[in-house]
Design a protein around this motif. Structure first.
Motif, PDB file in Angstrom:
ATOM      1  N   CYS A   1      32.106  80.576  93.708  1.00  0.00           N
ATOM      2  CA  CYS A   1      32.781  79.275  93.813  1.00  0.00           C
ATOM      3  C   CYS A   1      32.461  78.449  92.570  1.00  0.00           C
ATOM      4  O   CYS A   1      31.510  78.741  91.863  1.00  0.00           O
TER       5      CYS A   1
ATOM      6  N   TYR B   1      28.479  75.315  94.700  1.00  0.00           N
ATOM      7  CA  TYR B   1      28.181  75.807  96.044  1.00  0.00           C
ATOM      8  C   TYR B   1      27.860  74.667  96.998  1.00  0.00           C
ATOM      9  O   TYR B   1      27.074  73.776  96.670  1.00  0.00           O
ATOM     10  N   CYS B   2      28.436  74.748  98.179  1.00  0.00           N
ATOM     11  CA  CYS B   2      28.132  73.774  99.220  1.00  0.00           C
ATOM     12  C   CYS B   2      26.800  74.156  99.859  1.00  0.00           C
ATOM     13  O   CYS B   2      26.562  75.325 100.140  1.00  0.00           O
TER      14      CYS B   2
ATOM     15  N   PHE C   1      25.906  73.740 102.799  1.00  0.00           N
ATOM     16  CA  PHE C   1      26.033  74.185 104.187  1.00  0.00           C
ATOM     17  C   PHE C   1      26.749  75.519 104.320  1.00  0.00           C
ATOM     18  O   PHE C   1      27.030  75.989 105.404  1.00  0.00           O
ATOM     19  N   CYS C   2      27.046  76.158 103.197  1.00  0.00           N
ATOM     20  CA  CYS C   2      27.971  77.283 103.191  1.00  0.00           C
ATOM     21  C   CYS C   2      27.564  78.408 104.140  1.00  0.00           C
ATOM     22  O   CYS C   2      26.420  78.816 104.174  1.00  0.00           O
TER      23      CYS C   2
ATOM     24  N   ARG D   1      29.048  81.336 103.897  1.00  0.00           N
ATOM     25  CA  ARG D   1      29.267  82.568 103.132  1.00  0.00           C
ATOM     26  C   ARG D   1      28.112  82.815 102.178  1.00  0.00           C
ATOM     27  O   ARG D   1      28.193  83.648 101.289  1.00  0.00           O
TER      28      ARG D   1
ATOM     29  N   GLY E   1      33.906  83.223  99.267  1.00  0.00           N
ATOM     30  CA  GLY E   1      33.985  82.529  98.003  1.00  0.00           C
ATOM     31  C   GLY E   1      35.225  81.672  97.851  1.00  0.00           C
ATOM     32  O   GLY E   1      35.650  81.044  98.797  1.00  0.00           O
TER      33      GLY E   1
ATOM     34  N   LYS F   1      38.177  75.606  97.619  1.00  0.00           N
ATOM     35  CA  LYS F   1      37.498  74.323  97.407  1.00  0.00           C
ATOM     36  C   LYS F   1      37.741  73.834  95.977  1.00  0.00           C
ATOM     37  O   LYS F   1      37.193  72.825  95.550  1.00  0.00           O
TER      38      LYS F   1
HETATM   39  S1  SF4 Z   1      32.631  79.526 100.135  1.00  0.00           S
HETATM   40 FE1  SF4 Z   1      33.388  77.486 100.652  1.00  0.00          FE
HETATM   41  S2  SF4 Z   1      31.718  76.508 101.785  1.00  0.00           S
HETATM   42 FE2  SF4 Z   1      30.869  78.237 100.622  1.00  0.00          FE
HETATM   43  S3  SF4 Z   1      30.186  77.367  98.685  1.00  0.00           S
HETATM   44 FE3  SF4 Z   1      32.225  78.172  98.384  1.00  0.00          FE
HETATM   45  S4  SF4 Z   1      33.493  76.372  98.698  1.00  0.00           S
HETATM   46 FE4  SF4 Z   1      31.550  75.889  99.620  1.00  0.00          FE
END
Ligand code: SF4
Ligand code: PLP
Length: 450
Positions: A142, A145-146, A148-149, A151, A189, A222
């Motif tokens: 990504c 990175y979030c 809370f992800c 993934r 991702g 995102k």
């Molecule tokens: S997969 Fe989605 S939730 Fe996870 S880091 Fe990437 S944008 Fe954020």
């Protein structure tokens, strides 16, 4: 604007580094041993409010926070790092901590991975009849990175990218084999980290196959929030928009599923210009987000966000309950709170914003919406319904769980009225067996029969 990423090894070079407190710098170092950390120049310079960064939702969304680990875990890890514990020992503890954070919720790894002529298609998930998820190999990171992800194992190498696949022809074969699929959802991702030329290969294969069943191509991304310059100044942004246009010109619905957690992400000039560009290709933008403590656990944030989205030409689509993985103790809200926040926000907006559905839990049996709380014959209950079901017959039927003020997830609930199981459980467990899939059955079962 040129994309510049910052991660664990170079975050001391972010322009705002000097504004971080010593303890925050330490936190980033420690937590990012466990959870992946990555930010970029747009998030840092245009989204985060550095005057108030400790409480800023954009900062919390992207930068590790101390309480994402339990205090004992944080301290133990911190000591190991400070004392320069050997690499192997540190790696062992890091792995242990990661596994304690439920890295593969809802049986993601085992379930829903289909086969084609006896071969496992690891880059495809097919859980709901009409929609297949596709994880292109080149789209599994990504732009930032979030925190809370769910993934996150993909970014730490913990699941060795088991989801990814790079042969466009297999996607087409799978679609041909499954004429019930009308929607293909590119996910990651973030598929929009792919170069336009790579994305185009997949799209060309799909368009060239000329599948009459295919109505919608969705892109879960995102990028609009984390790197809107993807559609403005990246060297291949025009090419990417041109591919979008080619899809819609073919009469295929292009749904750009934008992941937006807070209205603040919609306020910059860049995001507004990018939105106009994307809509200009004939795509529609639908929005989705989990509900997250410390970021958006406030009805006002949601109602403002939905209104802003509609104003910008987007369609609010899903509110999710935070998944039972990673830093869920940090981000999680109870089912009762989720219902309350959703309802309060929903009541404050006009019907135009009420295309949004939720709060929804993406659990093993399906997407379960918390439709309400009520009392039936003196018993306090949650009213639930499937928005999506492993068996489509389950969708839309209301069912009831005993009220539990602490419950955060479907697994925490038991049926109301003293019933021994939810209406779908027998069939769900049967479906799991037909697929020869090992567990997990619902925990409610264990609770009752253990
Ligand atoms: S997969 Fe989605 S939730 Fe996870 S880091 Fe990437 S944008 Fe954020
Ligand atoms: C949410 C989801 C979909 C898409 O569901 P829609 O209700 O059509 O948006 C498809 N597959 C999986 C695994 C999902 O979680």
């Amino acid at each position: 604007m040129k994309y510049q990423a910052y991660a664990r090894h170079n975050f001391h070079s972010i322009p705002s580094y000097g504004r971080l407190s010593q303890s925050q710098i330490h936190t980033i170092k420690i937590i990012s041993e466990i959870l992946p950390f990555k930010t970029n120049n747009y998030v840092v310079n245009e989204l985060i409010d550095w005057d108030n960064y400790q409480e800023d939702p954009m900062f919390i969304l992207n930068f590790p926070q101390k309480s994402m680990l339990k205090p004992a875990q944080f301290n133990a890890l911190s000591e190991m790092v400070e004392n320069k514990t050997s690499k192997t020992e540190l790696a062992k503890y890091v792995n242990e901590l990661r596994l304690s954070l439920n890295p593969h919720p809802a049986g993601q790894l085992e379930h829903n991975v289909p086969t084609l002529q006896g071969e496992k298609l690891t880059g495809i998930q097919h859980k709901y009849r009409e929609t297949m998820l596709f994880f292109p190999t080149q789209g599994q990171t990504c732009h930032a990175y979030c925190t809370f992800c769910f993934r996150w194992p993909q970014f730490t190498g913990l699941n060795e990218m088991k989801f990814a696949m790079k042969q466009p022809n297999l996607v087409v074969s799978f679609l041909k084999d499954n004429p019930s699929i009308t929607d293909i959802l590119f996910t990651g991702g973030d598929p929009m980290v792919m170069k336009a030329s790579v994305f185009e290969k997949y799209i060309n294969a799909i368009l060239d196959a000329d599948l009459p069943q295919l109505k919608t191509i969705r892109i879960g991304t995102k990028s609009l929030s984390f790197w809107p310059y993807r559609y403005l100044t990246d060297p291949d942004s025009e090419q990417l928009l041109h591919i979008f246009r080619r899809i819609t010109d073919r009469g295929i619905h292009l749904a750009f599923m934008a992941h937006v957690n807070h209205y603040r992400e919609l306020e910059t000039d860049a995001v507004q210009e990018a939105t106009t560009k994307i809509l200009g290709t004939g795509a529609q933008i639908r929005t989705q987000s989990p509900l997250l403590k410390h970021i958006n656990d406030d009805p006002q944030v949601w109602s403002t966000m939905w209104q802003k989205q509609v104003e910008m030409g987007m369609i609010p689509y899903y509110m999710f309950v935070a998944r039972d993985t990673g830093a869920q103790t940090y981000f999680g809200v109870t089912i009762e709170q989720a219902h309350h926040i959703f309802n309060k926000a929903y009541q404050q907006v006009s019907g135009i914003c009420r295309t949004v559905r939720g709060p929804s839990m993406s659990a093993g049996p399906g997407k379960v919406r918390i439709a309400g709380m009520t009392e039936v014959k003196g018993e306090k209950v949650f009213v639930l319904e499937f928005l999506q079901g492993r068996d489509p017959e389950w969708v839309g039927k209301p069912f009831f769980a005993a009220y539990d003020p602490k419950a955060q997830w479907l697994d925490d609930l038991i049926p109301a009225f003293g019933e021994s199981e939810f209406f779908f459980e027998k069939e769900y467990n049967k479906l799991l067996k037909i697929d020869k899939l090992p567990g997990p059955t619902l925990k409610t079962e264990n609770k009752q029969y253990a």
